[in-house]
Design a protein around this motif. Structure first.
Motif, PDB file in Angstrom:
ATOM      1  N   LEU A   1      -6.385  21.933   5.079  1.00 14.79           N
ATOM      2  CA  LEU A   1      -6.086  21.487   3.795  1.00 14.79           C
ATOM      3  C   LEU A   1      -7.147  21.935   2.740  1.00 14.79           C
ATOM      4  N   ASP A   2      -6.831  21.933   1.361  1.00 13.93           N
ATOM      5  CA  ASP A   2      -7.877  22.367   0.491  1.00 13.93           C
ATOM      6  C   ASP A   2      -8.338  21.013   0.136  1.00 13.93           C
ATOM      7  N   LEU A   3      -9.835  20.547   0.632  1.00 15.33           N
ATOM      8  CA  LEU A   3     -10.143  19.215   0.611  1.00 15.33           C
ATOM      9  C   LEU A   3     -10.319  18.707  -0.858  1.00 15.33           C
ATOM     10  N   ASP A   4     -10.928  19.540  -1.511  1.00 11.02           N
ATOM     11  CA  ASP A   4     -11.117  19.183  -3.090  1.00 11.02           C
ATOM     12  C   ASP A   4      -9.935  18.703  -3.703  1.00 11.02           C
ATOM     13  N   ARG A   5      -8.729  19.529  -3.492  1.00  7.96           N
ATOM     14  CA  ARG A   5      -7.685  19.090  -4.124  1.00  7.96           C
ATOM     15  C   ARG A   5      -7.073  17.929  -3.323  1.00  7.96           C
ATOM     16  N   LEU A   6      -7.243  17.635  -2.096  1.00  8.38           N
ATOM     17  CA  LEU A   6      -6.798  16.521  -1.486  1.00  8.38           C
ATOM     18  C   LEU A   6      -7.372  15.358  -2.224  1.00  8.38           C
ATOM     19  N   ARG A   7      -8.622  15.367  -2.218  1.00  2.45           N
ATOM     20  CA  ARG A   7      -9.478  14.072  -2.794  1.00  2.45           C
ATOM     21  C   ARG A   7      -9.125  13.920  -4.143  1.00  2.45           C
ATOM     22  N   GLN A   8      -8.935  14.882  -4.913  1.00  2.00           N
ATOM     23  CA  GLN A   8      -8.333  14.445  -6.354  1.00  2.00           C
ATOM     24  C   GLN A   8      -6.951  13.783  -6.244  1.00  2.00           C
ATOM     25  N   GLU A   9      -6.099  14.461  -5.264  1.00  2.00           N
ATOM     26  CA  GLU A   9      -4.893  13.700  -5.289  1.00  2.00           C
ATOM     27  C   GLU A   9      -4.840  12.159  -4.897  1.00  2.00           C
ATOM     28  N   LEU A  10      -5.723  11.935  -3.879  1.00  2.00           N
ATOM     29  CA  LEU A  10      -5.728  10.505  -3.234  1.00  2.00           C
ATOM     30  C   LEU A  10      -6.263   9.613  -4.480  1.00  2.00           C
ATOM     31  N   LYS A  11      -5.703   8.314  -4.165  1.00  2.00           N
ATOM     32  CA  LYS A  11      -6.163   7.417  -5.091  1.00  2.00           C
ATOM     33  C   LYS A  11      -7.550   6.933  -4.641  1.00  2.00           C
TER      34      LYS A  11
ATOM     35  N   LYS B   1       0.794  -1.260  -0.009  1.00  2.00           N
ATOM     36  CA  LYS B   1      -0.026  -0.143   0.046  1.00  2.00           C
ATOM     37  C   LYS B   1       0.996   1.331  -0.071  1.00  2.00           C
ATOM     38  N   ARG B   2       0.366   2.329  -0.501  1.00  2.00           N
ATOM     39  CA  ARG B   2       1.070   3.569  -0.813  1.00  2.00           C
ATOM     40  C   ARG B   2       0.200   4.520   0.258  1.00  2.00           C
ATOM     41  N   LEU B   3       1.249   5.061   1.323  1.00  2.00           N
ATOM     42  CA  LEU B   3       0.219   5.668   2.306  1.00  2.00           C
ATOM     43  C   LEU B   3       0.970   7.299   2.250  1.00  2.00           C
ATOM     44  N   GLY B   4       0.102   8.266   2.205  1.00  2.00           N
ATOM     45  CA  GLY B   4       0.667   9.469   2.480  1.00  2.00           C
ATOM     46  C   GLY B   4       0.537   9.962   3.926  1.00  2.00           C
ATOM     47  N   VAL B   5       1.717  10.344   4.259  1.00  2.00           N
ATOM     48  CA  VAL B   5       1.839  10.634   5.841  1.00  2.00           C
ATOM     49  C   VAL B   5       2.138  12.227   6.035  1.00  2.00           C
ATOM     50  N   LEU B   6       1.321  13.001   6.744  1.00  2.00           N
ATOM     51  CA  LEU B   6       1.553  14.402   7.311  1.00  2.00           C
ATOM     52  C   LEU B   6       2.022  14.356   8.681  1.00  2.00           C
TER      53      LEU B   6
ATOM     54  N   TYR C   1      -0.181  17.988  -0.390  1.00  2.00           N
ATOM     55  CA  TYR C   1      -0.728  17.146  -1.692  1.00  2.00           C
ATOM     56  C   TYR C   1       0.041  16.369  -2.469  1.00  2.00           C
ATOM     57  N   GLU C   2       1.415  16.635  -2.268  1.00  2.00           N
ATOM     58  CA  GLU C   2       2.265  15.689  -2.991  1.00  2.00           C
ATOM     59  C   GLU C   2       2.400  14.284  -2.266  1.00  2.00           C
ATOM     60  N   ALA C   3       2.352  14.508  -0.776  1.00  2.00           N
ATOM     61  CA  ALA C   3       2.247  13.212  -0.052  1.00  2.00           C
ATOM     62  C   ALA C   3       1.130  12.466  -0.398  1.00  2.00           C
ATOM     63  N   ALA C   4      -0.087  13.102  -0.674  1.00  2.00           N
ATOM     64  CA  ALA C   4      -1.392  12.362  -0.667  1.00  2.00           C
ATOM     65  C   ALA C   4      -1.236  11.782  -2.290  1.00  2.00           C
ATOM     66  N   HIS C   5      -0.680  12.327  -2.887  1.00  2.00           N
ATOM     67  CA  HIS C   5      -0.593  11.955  -4.447  1.00  2.00           C
ATOM     68  C   HIS C   5      -0.571  10.277  -4.760  1.00  2.00           C
TER      69      HIS C   5
END
Ligand code: UGA
Length: 472
Positions: free
Chosen positions: A411-421, A329-334, A390-394
């Motif tokens: 965070l910009d939630l729209d952008r975040l949702r678009q970045e995440l798989k 799994k690929r995980l974005g971590v903040l 956002y890069e972490a979430a990509h």
């Protein structure tokens, strides 16, 4: 006053810069020549708000740096000892640095000096310091040993130092108490706060601070008891959060209801992934150990530590229950540091979680505004570092929030949702409202609150996923 500070770590460096800002002449001493050279050349070794400004203001003027302890003691009336007291394998504090500094100070005493413990030390340390100084030939009339514990937090260290709730002065003679009162006079009489160049007053600070004069032993205990109590408060609310999860209650509502009782207080009741850092884990263990040596079996502290360990594991299980298997799994971590606002990764629960996820076979793309360089030094494989949340979430299977930087809460939630798989957020710091997250199309997990899911699949998410050829 002329002040020497021995040890240029977190406490020593901040205390030195702040004492200089109060108008004292300060020599900061460290036996690490490289560190001294770095400080002399204008570098700031730690990420701490307002510290660079104070160092620039006083460097080479009221604040000088030296590796010569003997000369610094000779030149000063008060010597603060702020060297490290790391934990031993048995959990008690290693006081060998304090002892060797005491020995060196002894040989330099040439008139009345007040030697002040600033490091966190167990009760009886001042007695030992006194014994060591006497054993090495100092005249008993030529010095006093005092305890002046520090309550600053990393990230807000400068304002905590200059706008404290209280200043604890632990002295066994009136003469030494007078000297320490003088050191803190600009804060106690409020004159510092009148100055036009004073560091701005933070919200909630009540000025002037209370001066609490106690015996040295009481002051030593005040420090350990304060940190242990705060750690207990955190473990308590983390345990309550677990009960909330079992019954479907909301821990934030419980915290509001409980914390509004002024006897309990709202602060330090934030549930999360457990406490970390260079203080709470070490100090709770050391206090447990010193109490045992003094004949009291402080088992409550064992439970505080056990809940804290368990809290990390619970979060890990939460990640597993959200994603099923972790391998591949690929995980974005903040967040990588032990909390927001700092680059300090010592005893960081976030780092513990990252290591566990890597061990389980996940790939991690991490972002932290301050702690990535330090993390890079200790974890090299399986992790990549991003230049933004956002890069972490990509392309990530889920986003994990592990520290509470303000940036992560906005965070910009729209952008975040678009970045995440997949639009999955697992929040270890409760930075978002579960319902609002569901309404934005996220499956959202947090601490002590029920997970929230989008009602059906919002069209925008579906469209976005279809466009990218992914599952919503
Ligand atoms: C702590 C104390 O707060 C300071 O008063 C003390 O001077 C310092 O230790 C020390 O002994 O030198 P610090 O370690 O900088 O300060 O950090 P805190 O802000 O206390 O946070 C400690 C840990 O508890 C962090 O991991 C943080 O995320 C966690 N925490 C804190 C929570 O999980 N919930 C909370 O409500 C508060």
């Amino acid at each position: 006053m002329r002040i020497a500070i021995v040890g240029s770590g977190y406490v020593g460096l901040v205390a030195g810069a702040c004492f200089a800002d109060l108008g004292h002449d300060v020599i900061l001493v460290d036996n690490d020549e490289q560190k001294i050279a770095m400080l002399k050349s204008g570098q700031v070794p730690i990420h701490e708000n307002l510290l660079p400004e104070l160092l620039t203001r006083h460097r080479g003027l009221r604040l000088t740096f030296s590796d010569n302890l003997h000369q610094a003691v000779r030149a000063s009336a008060v010597i603060f000892v702020a060297v490290g007291t790391p934990p031993t394998d048995h959990g008690d504090a290693d006081l060998s640095y304090v002892e060797s500094v005491a020995r060196e100070i002894s040989g330099a005493i040439d008139g009345y000096k007040v030697i002040v413990e600033k490091s966190t030390v167990p009760v009886y340390t001042s007695e030992w310091v006194r014994k060591i100084i006497l054993r090495n030939g100092a005249d008993p009339e030529s010095f006093d040993v005092a305890s002046n514990p520090e309550f600053l937090r990393e990230g807000t260290a400068v304002t905590d130092f200059l706008f404290p709730d209280r200043i604890v002065i632990g002295c066994d003679t009136e003469r030494s108490a007078q000297v320490l009162r003088q050191v803190y006079a600009p804060l106690a009489d409020g004159s510092y706060y009148q100055r036009s160049d004073a560091i701005p007053q933070p919200d909630r600070a009540s000025i002037p601070p209370a001066i609490i004069v106690t015996s040295t032993k009481s002051a030593e205990l005040i420090k350990h008891a304060s940190n242990a109590f705060l750690a207990m408060k955190i473990s308590f609310i983390n345990a309550v959060a677990s009960v909330c999860e079992s019954v479907g209650a909301d821990v934030n509502q419980v915290v509001h209801g409980v914390g509004t009782d002024s006897r309990i207080g709202r602060r330090f009741l934030n549930p999360g992934i457990g406490y970390g850092g260079s203080c709470f884990p070490k100090d709770v263990m050391a206090f447990r150990s010193v109490a045992r040596e003094c004949g009291y079996d402080f088992r409550l502290l064992d439970e505080v530590m056990r809940i804290n360990e368990d809290q990390r594991q619970r979060f890990l299980r939460k990640v597993q229950s959200a994603l099923w298997t972790l391998r591949g799994k690929r995980l974005g971590v903040l967040g990588l540091a032990f909390k927001g606002g700092t680059d300090d990764i010592r005893e960081s629960p976030a780092l513990f979680l990252v290591r566990s996820l890597l061990q389980a076979g996940s790939e991690v793309a991490a972002y932290d505004p301050a702690a990535m360089e330090r993390t890079q030094e200790v974890i090299s494989s399986g992790i990549t570092f991003a230049s933004s949340p956002y890069e972490a979430a990509h392309g990530a299977d889920a986003l994990l929030i592990l520290t509470e930087w303000e940036e992560f809460a906005n965070l910009d939630l729209d952008r975040l949702r678009q970045e995440l798989k997949y639009p999955i957020v697992i929040d270890g710091r409760n930075l978002y409202d579960p319902e609002a997250m569901a309404a934005q199309g996220f499956t959202y997990y947090s601490v002590g609150r029920a997970a929230s899911h989008p009602d059906g699949v919002p069209a925008a998410v579906l469209n976005n996923a279809l466009k990218k050829g992914k599952k919503a």
